[in-house]
Structures are given as structure tokens and as C-alpha cells.
Design an enzyme around this catalytic site. Structure first.
Site, short mmCIF file in Angstrom:
data_model
loop_
_atom_site.label_atom_id
_atom_site.label_comp_id
_atom_site.label_asym_id
_atom_site.label_seq_id
_atom_site.Cartn_x
_atom_site.Cartn_y
_atom_site.Cartn_z
N TYR A 85 0.99 -1.33 0.01
CA TYR A 85 -0.07 -0.06 -0.02
C TYR A 85 1.00 1.30 0.04
O TYR A 85 2.14 1.18 0.27
CB TYR A 85 -1.17 -0.02 1.14
CG TYR A 85 -0.45 0.33 2.59
CD1 TYR A 85 -0.30 1.78 3.17
CD2 TYR A 85 0.07 -0.73 3.27
CE1 TYR A 85 0.23 1.94 4.27
CE2 TYR A 85 0.74 -0.51 4.48
CZ TYR A 85 0.72 0.86 4.98
OH TYR A 85 1.30 1.16 6.52
N CYS A 86 0.35 2.52 -0.38
CA CYS A 86 1.00 3.80 -0.25
C CYS A 86 -0.17 4.72 -0.03
O CYS A 86 -1.22 4.08 0.88
CB CYS A 86 1.40 4.11 -1.77
SG CYS A 86 0.26 4.14 -2.95
N LYS A 87 0.06 6.02 -0.25
CA LYS A 87 -1.26 6.94 0.25
C LYS A 87 -2.46 6.64 -0.55
O LYS A 87 -3.48 6.66 0.22
CB LYS A 87 -0.44 8.32 -0.12
CG LYS A 87 -1.31 9.47 0.32
CD LYS A 87 -0.69 10.91 0.11
CE LYS A 87 -1.63 11.57 0.36
NZ LYS A 87 -1.17 13.17 0.22
N GLY A 89 -3.04 4.44 -3.54
CA GLY A 89 -2.91 3.17 -4.37
C GLY A 89 -2.16 3.12 -5.44
O GLY A 89 -1.84 2.34 -6.35
N PHE A 114 -3.43 4.22 1.82
CA PHE A 114 -3.58 4.48 3.64
C PHE A 114 -4.80 5.31 3.50
O PHE A 114 -5.52 5.52 4.68
CB PHE A 114 -2.27 5.20 3.89
CG PHE A 114 -2.26 5.39 5.34
CD1 PHE A 114 -2.29 4.41 6.14
CD2 PHE A 114 -2.28 6.77 5.76
CE1 PHE A 114 -2.09 4.65 7.48
CE2 PHE A 114 -2.42 7.15 6.99
CZ PHE A 114 -2.19 5.97 7.92
#
Length: 126
Positions: A85-87, A89, A114
Site C-alpha cells: 500500500y501507499c498513500k 494506491g 492508506f
């Protein structure tokens, strides 16, 4: 009827693209359910600064923008699924190509990243 058909085509097209990239988008609910049942390889591909502001419990930070990204993911267990995951997607979706190249067969991307997880009020740690 036309709208329904169009939505079905778009839905299946997106899943085909993900299948070609060898990753599956999962929802925050699906990730929370998985985390409640088992220990997984959960990788946060955001920057260390973003990670320090809050992250999903048990996640490991491996910065996708780092020059050592490929080297750092190479030490993970390729026989087990990896969840990324990141901020939002997007970075994590882009990172799946590196995971695929490194030999991972089961790659899951947190859809909405996130922001989605935090918006659903799931637990985060700082």
C-alpha cells in the site's frame, strides 16, 4: 441496460489488467479481515516521512522512490503473498511490477491506499 453493460465491461477490463500485472486490488475491509486472521508480509511503499506520520500496524516501510527499492524487496519471502500500500494506491500499484520481477506470485494492492484505510477508521500506529 446500456449503463449496466458498460459498468460490467469496465469492471472486468480492470480485473483483466490487474491479472496481467499479476496483482489483485483488495479493499480495506478485506485487508483488515486478513490481518485479523494471519501474519502477512505487509509493505508500505511510501516515503519514511509519510510512514512516520502513521501506518498500518505490522507494516514494513520500503520506499518505492528509493534507489534501493529492488534490493530491499529481494530479501522478502517470495513464497508467501505480499500486500502493498501507499498513500492512495497508485505508487503501490506501480510497485507491483517490481515485486513481480523479483519473483512474487501473489501480490495484493490496497485499493485507495492508506487514505482509504484511515478513512474507514482502522487502527494506525505512529
Amino acid at each position: 441496460m446500456v449503463v449496466c453493460t458498460l459498468l460490467c465491461v469496465l469492471f472486468f477490463s480492470c480485473n483483466s489488467i490487474n491479472a496481467q500485472n499479476n496483482y489483485t486490488n483488495i479493499s480495506a475491509e478485506e485487508l483488515a479481515e486478513t490481518l485479523s486472521k494471519e501474519t502477512i508480509q505487509l509493505i508500505d511503499v511510501r516515503t519514511p516521512q509519510e510512514f512516520s506520520q502513521g501506518h498500518i500496524e505490522t507494516s514494513v516501510n520500503i520506499d518505492f522512490l528509493s534507489e534501493n527499492f529492488n534490493k530491499n524487496i529481494d530479501v522478502l519471502d517470495k513464497t508467501k503473498p505480499v500486500y502493498v500500500y501507499c498513500k492512495s494506491g497508485r505508487r503501490s500499484a506501480k510497485s507491483t511490477e517490481a515485486f513481480k520481477s523479483a519473483g512474487f506470485n501473489k501480490i495484493y494492492n490496497l485499493y485507495g491506499g492508506f487514505l482509504n484505510w484511515n478513512g474507514k477508521k482502522y487502527k494506525i500506529v505512529k
